[in-house]
Write an enzyme that holds these catalytic residues in place. Sequence first.
Site, PDB file in Angstrom:
ATOM      1  CB  THR A  14      -0.278   1.403  -1.806  1.00  0.00           C
ATOM      2  OG1 THR A  14      -1.291   0.976  -2.699  1.00  0.00           O
ATOM      3  CG2 THR A  14       0.790   0.353  -1.732  1.00  0.00           C
ATOM      4  CE  LYS A  46      -1.886   3.707  -4.577  1.00  0.00           C
ATOM      5  NZ  LYS A  46      -2.188   3.754  -3.161  1.00  0.00           N
ATOM      6  N   GLY A  58      -0.178  -5.596  -9.195  1.00  0.00           N
ATOM      7  CA  GLY A  58      -0.415  -4.480  -8.290  1.00  0.00           C
ATOM      8  C   GLY A  58       0.893  -4.140  -7.610  1.00  0.00           C
ATOM      9  CB  SER A 137       1.206   1.186   4.533  1.00  0.00           C
ATOM     10  OG  SER A 137       0.067   1.586   3.795  1.00  0.00           O
ATOM     11  CB  ALA A 168      -9.720   1.382   3.948  1.00  0.00           C
ATOM     12  CB  CYS A 171      -3.600   1.084   6.910  1.00  0.00           C
ATOM     13  SG  CYS A 171      -2.127   1.801   6.160  1.00  0.00           S
ATOM     14  CB  THR A 174      -5.040   1.746   3.250  1.00  0.00           C
ATOM     15  OG1 THR A 174      -3.720   1.205   3.310  1.00  0.00           O
ATOM     16  CG2 THR A 174      -5.889   0.882   2.333  1.00  0.00           C
TER      17      THR A 174
END
Length: 186
Positions: A14, A46, A58, A137, A168, A171, A174
């Site tokens: 996440t 989340k 979150g 992460s 995104a 990672c 993500t």
Amino acid sequence: MTQDYADASKWRGTTICAVRKNGRLVIGGDGQVSIGPTVMKGNARKVRRLAGGRVVTGFAGATADAFALFERLEAKLEQHPSQLARACVELAKDWRTDRYMRRLEAMLIVADAEATFLLTGAGDVFEPEDGVIAVGSGGNFALSAARALMDYEDDPEVIVRKAMEIAARICVYTNDNLIIETIEAG
């Protein structure tokens, strides 16, 4: 065995990013849930509202653990209404000292109209000095991008969206399926 919350490599699955600017707080979270190298779900939620919508939080980490923490945070907010800092400190104290809670593996970003905090199981309650915080992460990627954008972009939602988009792309844990929540300053 204690959890090492400083080791970002243990936090997978996440990214949560929060930006406070121009009287607005915006928190964004991606929707990816991964188990090892497998994406199990792409649209998890989340980022959530608590306390009748006055508080946004979150989480990064284990989902069941985060929900247990949400319940405890709600109870602390009921005990200390309109005192987010106190509720967060009380939750962090319990989290650090309670035998059951010490095993919960999650991190929370918690915010209301006035303040933003990062809570960890090590008993930490951090308030960002520059209005930007991120966990998970992809948290360091989102944090770096958001801080870089702070001088060039006035809209905190645009900052969060761009920072999460960058995270995104970098990672693998993500994705770009975002949930965004906003709170206007009182």
